[in-house]
Enzyme design. Structure first.
Site, PDB file in Angstrom:
ATOM      1  N   HIS A  63      -7.752   2.336  -6.965  1.00 49.42           N
ATOM      2  CA  HIS A  63      -7.256   2.959  -5.736  1.00 49.42           C
ATOM      3  C   HIS A  63      -6.674   4.329  -6.057  1.00 49.42           C
ATOM      4  O   HIS A  63      -5.790   4.468  -6.897  1.00 49.42           O
ATOM      5  CB  HIS A  63      -6.191   2.059  -5.096  1.00 49.42           C
ATOM      6  CG  HIS A  63      -5.757   2.526  -3.747  1.00 49.42           C
ATOM      7  ND1 HIS A  63      -6.409   2.172  -2.598  1.00 49.42           N
ATOM      8  CD2 HIS A  63      -4.745   3.346  -3.372  1.00 49.42           C
ATOM      9  CE1 HIS A  63      -5.816   2.737  -1.563  1.00 49.42           C
ATOM     10  NE2 HIS A  63      -4.800   3.454  -2.008  1.00 49.42           N
ATOM     11  N   ALA A  64      -7.170   5.374  -5.395  1.00 49.48           N
ATOM     12  CA  ALA A  64      -6.739   6.747  -5.691  1.00 49.48           C
ATOM     13  C   ALA A  64      -5.234   6.899  -5.509  1.00 49.48           C
ATOM     14  O   ALA A  64      -4.669   6.461  -4.506  1.00 49.48           O
ATOM     15  CB  ALA A  64      -7.478   7.729  -4.787  1.00 49.48           C
ATOM     16  N   HIS A 102      -6.901  15.387  -0.464  1.00 55.00           N
ATOM     17  CA  HIS A 102      -5.696  14.656  -0.045  1.00 55.00           C
ATOM     18  C   HIS A 102      -4.781  14.384  -1.232  1.00 55.00           C
ATOM     19  O   HIS A 102      -3.574  14.634  -1.176  1.00 55.00           O
ATOM     20  CB  HIS A 102      -6.095  13.334   0.620  1.00 55.00           C
ATOM     21  CG  HIS A 102      -4.951  12.407   0.863  1.00 55.00           C
ATOM     22  ND1 HIS A 102      -4.175  12.448   1.999  1.00 55.00           N
ATOM     23  CD2 HIS A 102      -4.406  11.430   0.083  1.00 55.00           C
ATOM     24  CE1 HIS A 102      -3.220  11.530   1.920  1.00 55.00           C
ATOM     25  NE2 HIS A 102      -3.346  10.893   0.767  1.00 55.00           N
ATOM     26  N   GLU A 103      -5.346  13.860  -2.314  1.00 59.67           N
ATOM     27  CA  GLU A 103      -4.526  13.519  -3.480  1.00 59.67           C
ATOM     28  C   GLU A 103      -3.914  14.773  -4.123  1.00 59.67           C
ATOM     29  O   GLU A 103      -2.759  14.762  -4.550  1.00 59.67           O
ATOM     30  CB  GLU A 103      -5.362  12.743  -4.505  1.00 59.67           C
ATOM     31  CG  GLU A 103      -5.831  11.375  -4.032  1.00 59.67           C
ATOM     32  CD  GLU A 103      -4.702  10.440  -3.626  1.00 59.67           C
ATOM     33  OE1 GLU A 103      -3.584  10.563  -4.170  1.00 59.67           O
ATOM     34  OE2 GLU A 103      -4.929   9.580  -2.761  1.00 59.67           O
ATOM     35  N   HIS A 108      -0.713  15.741  -2.509  1.00 60.80           N
ATOM     36  CA  HIS A 108       0.490  15.090  -3.066  1.00 60.80           C
ATOM     37  C   HIS A 108       1.004  15.871  -4.272  1.00 60.80           C
ATOM     38  O   HIS A 108       2.213  16.094  -4.421  1.00 60.80           O
ATOM     39  CB  HIS A 108       0.158  13.666  -3.522  1.00 60.80           C
ATOM     40  CG  HIS A 108       0.032  12.665  -2.429  1.00 60.80           C
ATOM     41  ND1 HIS A 108       1.087  12.305  -1.616  1.00 60.80           N
ATOM     42  CD2 HIS A 108      -1.024  11.917  -2.015  1.00 60.80           C
ATOM     43  CE1 HIS A 108       0.685  11.383  -0.751  1.00 60.80           C
ATOM     44  NE2 HIS A 108      -0.598  11.131  -0.974  1.00 60.80           N
ATOM     45  N   GLU A 121       2.102  12.215   2.740  1.00 58.85           N
ATOM     46  CA  GLU A 121       0.707  11.865   3.014  1.00 58.85           C
ATOM     47  C   GLU A 121       0.009  12.943   3.844  1.00 58.85           C
ATOM     48  O   GLU A 121      -1.189  13.182   3.689  1.00 58.85           O
ATOM     49  CB  GLU A 121       0.632  10.522   3.752  1.00 58.85           C
ATOM     50  CG  GLU A 121       1.140   9.328   2.971  1.00 58.85           C
ATOM     51  CD  GLU A 121       0.328   9.057   1.712  1.00 58.85           C
ATOM     52  OE1 GLU A 121      -0.877   9.387   1.688  1.00 58.85           O
ATOM     53  OE2 GLU A 121       0.902   8.523   0.754  1.00 58.85           O
ATOM     54  N   HIS A 134      -2.087  -2.316  -0.269  1.00 56.38           N
ATOM     55  CA  HIS A 134      -0.705  -1.882  -0.050  1.00 56.38           C
ATOM     56  C   HIS A 134       0.221  -3.065   0.220  1.00 56.38           C
ATOM     57  O   HIS A 134       1.418  -3.006  -0.079  1.00 56.38           O
ATOM     58  CB  HIS A 134      -0.649  -0.881   1.100  1.00 56.38           C
ATOM     59  CG  HIS A 134      -1.446   0.362   0.831  1.00 56.38           C
ATOM     60  ND1 HIS A 134      -2.835   0.367   0.865  1.00 56.38           N
ATOM     61  CD2 HIS A 134      -1.064   1.617   0.499  1.00 56.38           C
ATOM     62  CE1 HIS A 134      -3.266   1.582   0.585  1.00 56.38           C
ATOM     63  NE2 HIS A 134      -2.225   2.359   0.351  1.00 56.38           N
ATOM     64  N   ARG A 187       4.206   5.253   6.470  1.00 54.83           N
ATOM     65  CA  ARG A 187       3.983   6.615   5.972  1.00 54.83           C
ATOM     66  C   ARG A 187       2.615   7.138   6.386  1.00 54.83           C
ATOM     67  O   ARG A 187       2.446   8.312   6.713  1.00 54.83           O
ATOM     68  CB  ARG A 187       4.108   6.655   4.448  1.00 54.83           C
ATOM     69  CG  ARG A 187       3.059   5.866   3.705  1.00 54.83           C
ATOM     70  CD  ARG A 187       3.241   5.923   2.210  1.00 54.83           C
ATOM     71  NE  ARG A 187       4.467   5.248   1.788  1.00 54.83           N
ATOM     72  CZ  ARG A 187       5.059   5.452   0.623  1.00 54.83           C
ATOM     73  NH1 ARG A 187       4.529   6.277  -0.241  1.00 54.83           N
ATOM     74  NH2 ARG A 187       6.161   4.801   0.322  1.00 54.83           N
ATOM     75  N   TYR A 188       1.608   6.256   6.369  1.00 55.18           N
ATOM     76  CA  TYR A 188       0.255   6.684   6.731  1.00 55.18           C
ATOM     77  C   TYR A 188       0.127   6.877   8.243  1.00 55.18           C
ATOM     78  O   TYR A 188      -0.566   7.784   8.708  1.00 55.18           O
ATOM     79  CB  TYR A 188      -0.770   5.672   6.233  1.00 55.18           C
ATOM     80  CG  TYR A 188      -0.701   5.459   4.740  1.00 55.18           C
ATOM     81  CD1 TYR A 188      -1.189   6.425   3.858  1.00 55.18           C
ATOM     82  CD2 TYR A 188      -0.121   4.322   4.195  1.00 55.18           C
ATOM     83  CE1 TYR A 188      -1.116   6.243   2.485  1.00 55.18           C
ATOM     84  CE2 TYR A 188      -0.038   4.133   2.828  1.00 55.18           C
ATOM     85  CZ  TYR A 188      -0.535   5.095   1.975  1.00 55.18           C
ATOM     86  OH  TYR A 188      -0.445   4.922   0.608  1.00 55.18           O
TER      87      TYR A 188
END
Length: 615
Positions: free
Chosen positions: A337-338, A367-368, A371, A395, A497, A506-507
C-alpha cells in the site's frame, strides 16, 4: 489597606514566578522536542523496516521500540504536569504543552500497550500476507492483493470470477481477525478514557480541533448526495444493460464486485462499460506511457518537477537513496500500500510504493510526493508541530496536484496525450470519469469512520458488528456484497486502514477540501475564471505557477502550529470547509446526468439490501 498591599505583593510575586517558569518551560520544550524527534526517528526506522520486510524479527523490534517510546512519553508526562502551562502568556507554548500532554495509545499500561501493538500488527500482517488460489487453477495459490487480485477485480468482466475473488479475499483478510478486532476496540476505548475522552470516537476526532466537524461533514455530504444519487442511478442502469437483470436489479443496491474495486470505493476501472458517449475516447495514457518507456523512477522525477515548477522544495538526496518505489523481487512480504514517510531528521523523507506504469499510478505518485512536500515545508518547526494542520490537509495537498496532472491540458503538456478534442461530450465523459474517482469515494470514506465511531461509542451490539457495516455501506453508497454475509463473517478489516488502525475521516476531508484548494490555486494561477468558458475549472493546470506555489508554502510551512482554519486562511483567506467548490467543479455533469436519467427513466435511489443476515 495593609491587607490589600500584602495581597497585591503576593499576586505580583506569583506573576513574576509564572513569567520565570514560562521562560524555563520554553527551554524545557526546546530540549524535549529534540529528544522526541530523535526517539521517534528510531521508532519510525523500525516501522519502515517492518513495513518493507515483514518478518518476525522486524515485527518484534518494531513493537519493542514503540513500547520504549511510549514508556518515555509516560515518564515525561509527570514532568509536564509540574508546569502551570494553562496560565502562560504564549499561545505557542500552551499549544505545545497541550499536544505533548496527550499520550495517545501510550497512555495504556505497559502490558496493554504491548497488547495493542501486537493486535494491530497481527491484523495488518494478516492483510499484507493474504494469498488466494487462482479461479481457473486451484493449485496455483500465490495470488496477492497487489498486483494480481486488484488487476483481476479491475479488468475482469466475468461476474462469477469477480464474485469468487471477492469472497476469497474478504474471508481471509477480514473474518480471520475478528477476535483481534474486538480486542482492538476495547483497547482504543481504554486509551481514550485514559486521555480523558468519553470514547475512541472523540479521541480520534480531537485531532481535528473542531467540535462541530461531524455536523459539518453531515451537512456537506447532504449537499453532495443528490449528485451521488444521479451517478449511482446512471451506473446501475449501464451495468444492468451490460450484465442483465439477473445480475443487476433496476432499483436495488449495486453488487459491489462489479464496480472495479475490491471495496467499491472508486469506480473508474469500469469506466469503459459505464461511461457516456462510448464513441468518444476516454483519457487513458497508460498505453502511451508504456510506449514511451516510462518507469517508476521517471514518474517520481516528474512529480518532483511539478512541485519545483511552483518554486517549492526539490526532493532531497535521502529520498532517492532510501525510498522503495518498485516491488522488490527478492520474495519478501511487504506492505505494498503506497505510503509516504517522515523520519524526523532533516531531509530524511521516503515513499514506499509498488509502482506500476499506469495512468492511475502516475496520479498516485503525485499524491504521495505531496505528502513529502508538506513534510519538507514544515521540517523547520519543533517536533510537536511536524504534522499537517489536520490529517485531511496532508491528504489534500497531493490530490490538488493530481487533479491538475489528470487534466487533458497537463497530459498534453507532458506529451502523453495527443489527438484529443475536448468538445462538450468529451468534457462530460471526462467529468464523469473524475466523478467515479472523487464523488463515489465520499460515501465510502464517510462510512469507514462512521462505522468505527459507532463501535467505539457502544452504539452497536457486538452480535451485529458485521451486518452494521454492510447496513452503512448500503445506506450511504447503495452497494451490497455479491454473496450473503452473516455474523459468522467479519468484513471490515478487509480494508487495510481498518486493519492498520488508520482513521479515514482524513480522506473524506481531503476529497472535499482539495477542490477548495484547487479552485483557489487555479484562480491564483490565472487558470480559472467562472465567467470565461476558455478557462474552466475542470481543465485547470497549475504547473509552473509561482503564485499557487506561494499559497501552498504559506499553508504548508505552518505544519500543525496553528488550528486548521488558520492554515486554510493562509492559503486562500477562507476559514470554513465547504462543499461549494466540489459542486462547482461537477456542475456541468450534474445538469447532464439529471436530463439523461429522466430521458432513460432511470430510478434514483435504492431499496434495502438483504445481503447480510444476523444469524
Amino acid at each position: 489597606m495593609r491587607v490589600f498591599l500584602v495581597d497585591l505583593l503576593a499576586t505580583l510575586a506569583l506573576a513574576q514566578a509564572l513569567v520565570k517558569e514560562e521562560i524555563q518551560a520554553k527551554a524545557y520544550l526546546e530540549n524535549l522536542n529534540k529528544e522526541l524527534a530523535k526517539r521517534t526517528n528510531v521508532q519510525t526506522e523500525a516501522a519502515w523496516a517492518y513495513a518493507s520486510n515483514i518478518n518476525v524479527e522486524n515485527e518484534k523490534k518494531k513493537i519493542e521500540i514503540s513500547a520504549e517510546l511510549a514508556k518515555f512519553r509516560r515518564e515525561i508526562s509527570s514532568d509536564l504536569q509540574k508546569f502551570q502551562w494553562r496560565s502562560y502568556q504564549s499561545e505557542d507554548i500552551k499549544r505545545q504543552f497541550k499536544a505533548l500532554t496527550e499520550l495517545g495509545y501510550g497512555a495504556l499500561p505497559e502490558a496493554e500497550f504491548a497488547d495493542f501493538l501486537e493486535t494491530v500488527s497481527a491484523m495488518a500482517s494478516n492483510f499484507a500476507k493474504v494469498k488466494v488460489c487462482d479461479y481457473k487453477d486451484k493449485l496455483k495459490c500465490d495470488l496477492a492483493l497487489e498486483p494480481e487480485i486488484e488487476e483481476i477485480i479491475s479488468k475482469s468482466r466475468d461476474h462469477e470470477e469477480l464474485k469468487y475473488y471477492w469472497r476469497e479475499f474478504y474471508d481471509k483478510a477480514g473474518t480471520a481477525v475478528r477476535s483481534n478486532f474486538e480486542r482492538y476496540v476495547e483497547l482504543v476505548n481504554k486509551a481514550a478514557k485514559l486521555n480523558n475522552f468519553t470514547s475512541g470516537a472523540e479521541f480520534w476526532l480531537d485531532d481535528l480541533e473542531d467540535d462541530t466537524i461531524e455536523q459539518q461533514l453531515d451537512n456537506i455530504f447532504a449537499e453532495i448526495r443528490p449528485l451521488y444519487g444521479q451517478i449511482h442511478g446512471y451506473v446501475r442502469y449501464r451495468l444492468r444493460k451490460y450484465y442483465g437483470n439477473d445480475v443487476v436489479s433496476e432499483n436495488g443496491p449495486i453488487p459491489m464486485h462489479l464496480l472495479g474495486n475490491m471495496w467499491a470505493q472508486q469506480w473508474s476501472e469500469i469506466a469503459d462499460i459505464v461511461s457516456p458517449f462510448p464513441e468518444k475516447p476516454l483519457v487513458d495514457v497508460t498505453g502511451e506511457m508504456e510506449k514511451q518507456g516510462y518507469t517508476p523512477l521517471k514518474m517520481f522525477q516528474m512529480a518532483d518537477d511539478f512541485f519545483t515548477s511552483m518554486n517549492l522544495t526539490k526532493l532531497p538526496k535521502d529520498f532517492w537513496d532510501k525510498s522503495i518505489i518498485e516491488k522488490p523481487t527478492d520474495g519478501r512480504d511487504l506492505i505494498c500500500h503506497a505510503s509516504a514517510w517522515n523520519l524526523y531528521i532533516k531531509d530524511d523523507v521516503r515513499i514506499k510504493q509498488c509502482t506500476r506504469v499506469t495512468q492511475e499510478q502516475l496520479f498516485t505518485v503525485h499524491h504521495e510526493v505531496g505528502h513529502i512536500q508538506y513534510a519538507l515545508q514544515y521540517q523547520h518547526l519543533p517536533f510537536v508541530y511536524l504534522a499537517g494542520a489536520n490529517p485531511g490537509f496532508h491528504e489534500a495537498v497531493g490530490d490538488v496536484v493530481s487533479l491538475s496532472v489528470s487534466t487533458p491540458k497537463h497530459l498534453k503538456r507532458i506529451g502523453v496525450l495527443s489527438n484529443y478534442v475536448r468538445d462538450d461530450e468529451a468534457r462530460i465523459k471526462q467529468l464523469f470519469f473524475t466523478a467515479l474517482e472523487k464523488i463515489v469515494f465520499l460515501p465510502f470514506a464517510f462510512t469507514m469512520d462512521k462505522y468505527r465511531w459507532a463501535l467505539f461509542r457502544g452504539e452497536v451490539e457486538k452480535a451485529n458488528w458485521n451486518c452494521e457495516f454492510w447496513k452503512l455501506r448500503e445506506q450511504y453508497s447503495g452497494i451490497e456484497p455479491p454473496v450473503v454475509r452473516s455474523e459468522k463473517d467479519f468484513d471490515p478489516p478487509a480494508k487495510y486502514h481498518i486493519s492498520a488502525d488508520t482513521d479515514y475521516v482524513r480522506y473524506l476531508i481531503s476529497f472535499i477540501i482539495q477542490f477548495q484548494f484547487y479552485k483557489s490555486a487555479c484562480i491564483k494561477a490565472g487558470q480559472y475564471d467562472a465567467n470565461n468558458a476558455e478557462l474552466p475549472l475542470d481543465n485547470c493546470d497549475i504547473y509552473g505557477s509561482a503564485a499557487a506555489g506561494e499559497a501552498f508554502h504559506n499553508m504548508l510551512s505552518m505544519g500543525a502550529s496553528k488550528p486548521w482554519p488558520d492554515a486554510l486562511e493562509a492559503f486562500n483567506g477562507e476559514r470554513i470547509m465547504s462543499g461549494k467548490a466540489i459542486a462547482e467543479y461537477f456542475e456541468p455533469l450534474r445538469v447532464w446526468l439529471e436530463a439523461e436519467n429522466i430521458k432513460n427513466s432511470v430510478h434514483i435511489g435504492w431499496t434495502a439490501s438483504d445481503k447480510c443476515v444476523a444469524s
